[in-house]
Design a protein around this motif. Sequence first.
Motif, short mmCIF file in Angstrom:
data_model
loop_
_atom_site.label_atom_id
_atom_site.label_comp_id
_atom_site.label_asym_id
_atom_site.label_seq_id
_atom_site.Cartn_x
_atom_site.Cartn_y
_atom_site.Cartn_z
N LEU A 10 -16.15 -14.22 7.19
CA LEU A 10 -16.56 -12.98 7.84
C LEU A 10 -16.06 -11.75 7.08
CD1 LEU A 10 -17.72 -11.37 10.26
CD2 LEU A 10 -15.51 -11.74 11.39
N PHE A 11 -14.81 -11.76 6.64
CA PHE A 11 -14.25 -10.59 5.99
C PHE A 11 -14.84 -10.39 4.59
CE2 PHE A 11 -10.11 -10.46 8.70
CZ PHE A 11 -10.86 -10.11 9.81
N CYS A 12 -15.15 -11.46 3.88
CA CYS A 12 -15.83 -11.32 2.59
C CYS A 12 -17.20 -10.68 2.80
CB CYS A 12 -16.00 -12.68 1.91
SG CYS A 12 -14.47 -13.35 1.20
N LYS A 13 -17.86 -11.03 3.91
CA LYS A 13 -19.17 -10.44 4.23
C LYS A 13 -19.04 -8.96 4.57
CE LYS A 13 -21.21 -14.78 5.78
NZ LYS A 13 -21.73 -15.55 6.92
N ILE A 14 -17.94 -8.56 5.20
CA ILE A 14 -17.71 -7.14 5.46
C ILE A 14 -17.48 -6.40 4.15
CG2 ILE A 14 -16.02 -5.51 6.42
CD1 ILE A 14 -15.80 -7.44 8.86
N VAL A 15 -16.72 -7.00 3.24
CA VAL A 15 -16.44 -6.36 1.94
C VAL A 15 -17.74 -6.04 1.20
CG1 VAL A 15 -15.47 -6.74 -0.37
CG2 VAL A 15 -14.12 -7.32 1.67
N GLY A 17 -20.72 -5.74 2.54
CA GLY A 17 -21.65 -4.99 3.37
C GLY A 17 -22.69 -5.82 4.10
N ASP A 18 -22.55 -7.13 4.09
CA ASP A 18 -23.49 -7.99 4.80
C ASP A 18 -23.25 -8.01 6.30
OD1 ASP A 18 -24.69 -8.59 2.41
OD2 ASP A 18 -23.76 -10.57 2.21
N VAL A 19 -22.04 -7.68 6.73
CA VAL A 19 -21.69 -7.60 8.15
C VAL A 19 -21.15 -6.18 8.38
CG1 VAL A 19 -20.09 -8.42 9.93
CG2 VAL A 19 -21.20 -10.05 8.40
N PRO A 20 -21.68 -5.49 9.39
CA PRO A 20 -21.22 -4.12 9.63
C PRO A 20 -19.80 -4.07 10.19
CG PRO A 20 -22.78 -4.78 11.32
CD PRO A 20 -22.74 -5.90 10.32
N THR A 29 -9.22 -1.83 -4.12
CA THR A 29 -8.83 -3.22 -3.87
C THR A 29 -8.77 -3.61 -2.40
OG1 THR A 29 -6.49 -2.60 -3.91
CG2 THR A 29 -7.46 -3.37 -6.00
N THR A 30 -8.90 -2.63 -1.48
CA THR A 30 -8.76 -2.91 -0.04
C THR A 30 -9.85 -2.24 0.77
OG1 THR A 30 -7.34 -1.00 0.44
CG2 THR A 30 -6.24 -3.03 -0.26
N VAL A 31 -10.06 -2.77 1.98
CA VAL A 31 -10.94 -2.16 2.97
C VAL A 31 -10.19 -2.18 4.30
CG1 VAL A 31 -13.13 -2.35 4.23
CG2 VAL A 31 -13.04 -2.98 1.82
N ALA A 32 -10.26 -1.08 5.03
CA ALA A 32 -9.64 -0.98 6.36
C ALA A 32 -10.73 -0.65 7.37
CB ALA A 32 -8.57 0.09 6.36
N PHE A 33 -10.73 -1.41 8.47
CA PHE A 33 -11.77 -1.21 9.49
C PHE A 33 -11.19 -1.46 10.87
CE2 PHE A 33 -12.06 -5.41 7.65
CZ PHE A 33 -12.11 -6.27 8.73
N ARG A 34 -11.84 -0.89 11.87
CA ARG A 34 -11.37 -1.03 13.25
C ARG A 34 -11.58 -2.46 13.75
NH1 ARG A 34 -9.38 3.60 14.27
NH2 ARG A 34 -10.43 5.47 13.58
N ASP A 35 -10.58 -2.97 14.46
CA ASP A 35 -10.67 -4.30 15.07
C ASP A 35 -11.68 -4.25 16.21
OD1 ASP A 35 -9.95 -6.61 16.89
OD2 ASP A 35 -8.49 -6.93 15.29
N ILE A 36 -12.54 -5.26 16.31
CA ILE A 36 -13.56 -5.26 17.36
C ILE A 36 -12.97 -5.61 18.72
CG2 ILE A 36 -15.48 -5.71 15.80
CD1 ILE A 36 -15.43 -8.64 16.82
N ASN A 37 -11.74 -6.10 18.75
CA ASN A 37 -11.06 -6.43 20.01
C ASN A 37 -9.66 -5.80 19.97
OD1 ASN A 37 -10.45 -7.60 22.48
ND2 ASN A 37 -9.77 -9.52 21.55
#
Length: 119
Positions: A10-15, A17-20, A29-37
Amino acid sequence: MAGEPQSDCLFCKIVVGDVPATIVRETATTVAFRDINPQAPTHVLVIPKAHHTDAAALATEAPELAADVLRAAGEVAAQEKIDEAGYRVVFNTGAGAGQTVFHAHAHVLGGRGLEWPPG
């Protein structure tokens, strides 16, 4: 192979852009995103763009990338204005510790009083 994107992650897909995701910060080298829960008013995940199974693997296989994740966590805390009041950075390592996505990630939690010990 360590570091290579995993098609079932899932996280590779976020990196890529395949998963919003609601991205709040990105570095080379990093990505930070809001936790869905979210478990706190501020709950952001910081992940390395390269795939490493968990925090222990990340530290062993790419210590400089582990440092990037921690640096990004501090930058997220400052950006989210929780750095002065205090925040927690948590790495769950293994299913028994609550890790559900097996791509190393740091939880940045803050915005409320955080009890100790957690969990």
